[in-house]
Design a protein around this motif. Structure first.
Motif, PDB file in Angstrom:
ATOM      1  N   ALA A  63     -14.233 -16.265 -13.685  1.00  0.00           N
ATOM      2  CA  ALA A  63     -13.266 -16.381 -12.537  1.00  0.00           C
ATOM      3  C   ALA A  63     -13.791 -16.029 -11.293  1.00  0.00           C
ATOM      4  N   ASP A  64     -13.373 -16.316 -10.157  1.00  0.00           N
ATOM      5  CA  ASP A  64     -13.873 -16.128  -8.754  1.00  0.00           C
ATOM      6  C   ASP A  64     -13.870 -14.523  -8.667  1.00  0.00           C
ATOM      7  N   GLY A  65     -13.002 -13.950  -9.170  1.00  0.00           N
ATOM      8  CA  GLY A  65     -12.818 -12.560  -8.880  1.00  0.00           C
ATOM      9  C   GLY A  65     -11.368 -12.188  -8.899  1.00  0.00           C
ATOM     10  N   ASP A  66     -11.061 -10.738  -8.513  1.00  0.00           N
ATOM     11  CA  ASP A  66      -9.625 -10.398  -8.692  1.00  0.00           C
ATOM     12  C   ASP A  66      -9.208 -10.669  -7.300  1.00  0.00           C
ATOM     13  N   VAL A  67      -7.840 -10.501  -7.052  1.00  0.00           N
ATOM     14  CA  VAL A  67      -7.050 -10.562  -6.037  1.00  0.00           C
ATOM     15  C   VAL A  67      -7.462  -9.818  -4.946  1.00  0.00           C
ATOM     16  N   ARG A  68      -8.081  -8.316  -5.385  1.00  0.00           N
ATOM     17  CA  ARG A  68      -8.450  -7.397  -4.315  1.00  0.00           C
ATOM     18  C   ARG A  68      -9.777  -8.016  -3.323  1.00  0.00           C
ATOM     19  N   ALA A  69     -10.515  -8.572  -4.557  1.00  0.00           N
ATOM     20  CA  ALA A  69     -11.874  -9.275  -3.765  1.00  0.00           C
ATOM     21  C   ALA A  69     -11.518 -10.485  -2.831  1.00  0.00           C
ATOM     22  N   LEU A 121       5.006  -6.179 -11.462  1.00  0.00           N
ATOM     23  CA  LEU A 121       5.050  -7.486 -10.826  1.00  0.00           C
ATOM     24  C   LEU A 121       5.641  -6.934  -9.235  1.00  0.00           C
ATOM     25  N   GLY A 122       6.773  -6.180  -9.332  1.00  0.00           N
ATOM     26  CA  GLY A 122       7.040  -5.759  -8.071  1.00  0.00           C
ATOM     27  C   GLY A 122       6.011  -4.887  -7.280  1.00  0.00           C
ATOM     28  N   SER A 123       5.074  -4.226  -7.864  1.00  0.00           N
ATOM     29  CA  SER A 123       3.930  -3.359  -7.227  1.00  0.00           C
ATOM     30  C   SER A 123       2.868  -4.377  -6.833  1.00  0.00           C
ATOM     31  N   LEU A 124       2.926  -5.589  -7.416  1.00  0.00           N
ATOM     32  CA  LEU A 124       1.811  -6.357  -7.047  1.00  0.00           C
ATOM     33  C   LEU A 124       2.373  -7.155  -5.965  1.00  0.00           C
ATOM     34  N   ILE A 125       3.464  -7.447  -5.510  1.00  0.00           N
ATOM     35  CA  ILE A 125       4.284  -7.853  -4.376  1.00  0.00           C
ATOM     36  C   ILE A 125       3.970  -6.919  -3.048  1.00  0.00           C
ATOM     37  N   LEU A 126       4.119  -5.572  -3.415  1.00  0.00           N
ATOM     38  CA  LEU A 126       3.593  -4.827  -2.314  1.00  0.00           C
ATOM     39  C   LEU A 126       2.302  -4.771  -2.010  1.00  0.00           C
ATOM     40  N   PHE A 127       1.476  -4.653  -3.085  1.00  0.00           N
ATOM     41  CA  PHE A 127      -0.075  -4.623  -2.782  1.00  0.00           C
ATOM     42  C   PHE A 127      -0.530  -5.771  -2.156  1.00  0.00           C
ATOM     43  N   LEU A 128       0.114  -7.157  -2.575  1.00  0.00           N
ATOM     44  CA  LEU A 128      -0.606  -7.987  -1.700  1.00  0.00           C
ATOM     45  C   LEU A 128      -0.308  -8.208  -0.227  1.00  0.00           C
ATOM     46  N   PHE A 129       0.892  -7.648   0.305  1.00  0.00           N
ATOM     47  CA  PHE A 129       1.152  -7.784   1.656  1.00  0.00           C
ATOM     48  C   PHE A 129       0.972  -6.390   2.374  1.00  0.00           C
ATOM     49  N   THR A 130       0.949  -5.472   1.525  1.00  0.00           N
ATOM     50  CA  THR A 130       0.595  -4.059   2.279  1.00  0.00           C
ATOM     51  C   THR A 130      -0.736  -3.401   2.048  1.00  0.00           C
ATOM     52  N   GLY A 131      -1.225  -3.640   0.785  1.00  0.00           N
ATOM     53  CA  GLY A 131      -2.530  -2.932   0.363  1.00  0.00           C
ATOM     54  C   GLY A 131      -2.228  -1.650  -0.535  1.00  0.00           C
ATOM     55  N   LEU A 161      11.266  -0.814   3.673  1.00  0.00           N
ATOM     56  CA  LEU A 161      11.359  -0.983   4.816  1.00  0.00           C
ATOM     57  C   LEU A 161       9.682  -1.211   5.422  1.00  0.00           C
ATOM     58  N   ASP A 162       8.817  -0.478   4.871  1.00  0.00           N
ATOM     59  CA  ASP A 162       7.430  -0.792   5.179  1.00  0.00           C
ATOM     60  C   ASP A 162       6.998  -2.328   4.850  1.00  0.00           C
ATOM     61  N   LEU A 163       7.427  -2.641   3.581  1.00  0.00           N
ATOM     62  CA  LEU A 163       7.058  -4.279   3.082  1.00  0.00           C
ATOM     63  C   LEU A 163       7.665  -5.147   4.317  1.00  0.00           C
ATOM     64  N   GLU A 164       8.830  -4.775   4.562  1.00  0.00           N
ATOM     65  CA  GLU A 164       9.760  -5.773   5.591  1.00  0.00           C
ATOM     66  C   GLU A 164       8.874  -5.811   6.723  1.00  0.00           C
ATOM     67  N   ALA A 165       8.228  -4.413   7.213  1.00  0.00           N
ATOM     68  CA  ALA A 165       7.694  -4.717   8.321  1.00  0.00           C
ATOM     69  C   ALA A 165       6.501  -5.479   8.617  1.00  0.00           C
ATOM     70  N   THR A 166       5.854  -5.805   7.422  1.00  0.00           N
ATOM     71  CA  THR A 166       4.785  -6.705   7.248  1.00  0.00           C
ATOM     72  C   THR A 166       5.115  -8.214   7.150  1.00  0.00           C
ATOM     73  N   LEU A 167       6.282  -8.601   6.975  1.00  0.00           N
ATOM     74  CA  LEU A 167       6.574  -9.976   6.356  1.00  0.00           C
ATOM     75  C   LEU A 167       7.174 -10.573   7.665  1.00  0.00           C
ATOM     76  N   GLU A 168       6.776 -11.859   7.618  1.00  0.00           N
ATOM     77  CA  GLU A 168       7.302 -12.837   8.686  1.00  0.00           C
ATOM     78  C   GLU A 168       7.721 -14.037   8.031  1.00  0.00           C
ATOM     79  N   GLY A 169       8.683 -14.725   8.521  1.00  0.00           N
ATOM     80  CA  GLY A 169       8.917 -16.259   7.923  1.00  0.00           C
ATOM     81  C   GLY A 169      10.421 -16.039   6.978  1.00  0.00           C
ATOM     82  N   ASP A 170      10.482 -17.399   6.606  1.00  0.00           N
ATOM     83  CA  ASP A 170      11.656 -17.276   5.730  1.00  0.00           C
ATOM     84  C   ASP A 170      11.795 -16.453   4.225  1.00  0.00           C
TER      85      ASP A 170
END
Length: 365
Positions: free
Chosen positions: A134-140, A244-254, A294-303
């Motif tokens: 692999a190239d690496g994991d999503v964090r990298a 899976l839900g936690s991964l959504i949060l991580f990818l947009f908020t860390g 709410l923290d997640l929503e604050a980081t998101l933009e778009g449809d």
């Protein structure tokens, strides 16, 4: 009173050979050449009982190998039991990878080869597994990216959802789906890695009797609090949905969901500190989840923003019996089926990709 254990001693002139650390330069069965030891990143997790290597093959190119390292078992109170547990884990993961390969689960990392290397001077061989590189994991990948790419993130989430869907259809729960086990290939392809903590319904899993076998930092709150359902799907597949839900949060908020919830709980409300019925903790957890959403929503933009927040809340619901898509739960089949989330994430990724293309091309005449 602390008990000190005497370190193993060897006759003068005899060198202890740890076969897992002596593989560089060897040519393994099938023509695989061990090039160099793999040095994990500082924030890498796992790998305490294996040593990683970069290997190559004339037909398959470069790949990743992990060799079983027995040396940690020598420090255990009962080395025989520890060694047997390690071998059981290895055999289970090998067999799970073989099953996934036979079933053509293309969103689960494949094993290209397995075997054991005999090292001169060692008293035992080193079992190994070779995986597609692999190239690496999503964090990298996120750390290396110059700009945040929403389309890329949505595609990876879709790929992970497909991977979990493929595992669940084979009645396999991953149990340790976290950022470090989400690997990226060719820059854009996401796959699930590391089946060492998996559990197969009706099968014999080394950790089948664990309340939760994965990383405690990512465990769902009900399992941390000791609320372990008798039903396999509620106990295992619901945990994968939470991840899976936690991964959504991580990818947009860390941030991962479980530590994020702690930010909005008192210490005595942490699931690990809770001794009363879990139902009494659920309202506090749901309030905390509202704040994290709410923290997640604050980081998101778009449809895609509203859909992702709804998805996150459904997947990370503190009550495992309410976790998942409401329409799926009402349908009478497997309440934890991921079909609707797979479809939705694919749609969001396609829409975001089309919007990005239009924006890059500019207004059309």
């Amino acid at each position: 009173m602390r008990t000190w254990r005497r370190a193993a001693t060897y006759p003068v002139g005899v060198r202890y050979v740890n076969p897992a650390r002596e593989l560089k330069g060897m040519t393994l069965e099938g023509g695989w050449v061990v090039e160099e030891m793999f040095v994990p990143a500082d924030n890498a997790t796992g790998g305490n009982f294996s040593v990683g290597y970069i290997v190559s093959h004339p037909d398959h190119g470069r790949a990743f190998m992990k060799a079983l390292d027995y040396s940690r078992t020598f420090m255990s109170q009962d080395g025989v039991v520890a060694l047997q547990a390690m071998l059981n884990d290895f055999v289970f993961e090998r067999d799970m990878l073989a099953l996934c390969g036979d079933k053509r689960l293309d969103r689960v990392v494949r094993a290209l080869a397995t075997g054991q290397a005999v090292v001169e001077g060692a008293q035992w061989p080193a079992p190994y597994l070779i995986f597609e590189a692999a190239d690496g994991d999503v964090r990298a990948a996120l750390d290396a990216a110059a700009d945040f790419d929403t389309v890329w993130v949505l595609r990876v989430l879709h790929h992970v959802a497909v991977g979990l869907q493929q595992l669940h259809r084979e009645r396999i729960a991953h149990q340790d789906m976290k950022p470090s086990n989400t690997l990226i290939f060719d820059g854009t392809e996401g796959k699930i890695a590391d089946l060492g903590c998996a559990d197969q319904q009706g099968g014999v899993s080394p950790r089948g009797d664990y309340a939760f076998a994965g990383d405690p930092a990512h465990a769902p709150p009900e399992l941390i609090a000791g609320q372990v359902a008798a039903d396999w799907a509620t106990r295992r597949q619901a945990a994968d949905l939470y991840h899976l839900g936690s991964l959504i949060l991580f990818l947009f908020t860390g941030a991962a969901t479980t530590p994020a919830l702690h930010e909005y709980l008192l210490i005595d409300q942490f699931p690990r500190n809770w001794s009363d019925p879990y139902a009494d903790l659920a309202p506090y957890l749901r309030n905390a989840l509202d704040q994290v959403a709410l923290d997640l929503e604050a980081t998101l933009e778009g449809d895609h923003a509203a859909d992702l927040v709804i998805m996150f809340r459904e997947l990370c619901d503190p009550d495992p019996e309410r976790r998942g898509h409401p329409r799926t739960r009402a349908g009478g089949g497997n309440p934890y089926a991921l079909d609707r989330y797979v479809t939705k994430l694919d749609l969001l990724a396609r829409r975001a990709g089309s919007a990005a293309t239009l924006l890059a091309d500019g207004p059309q005449r």
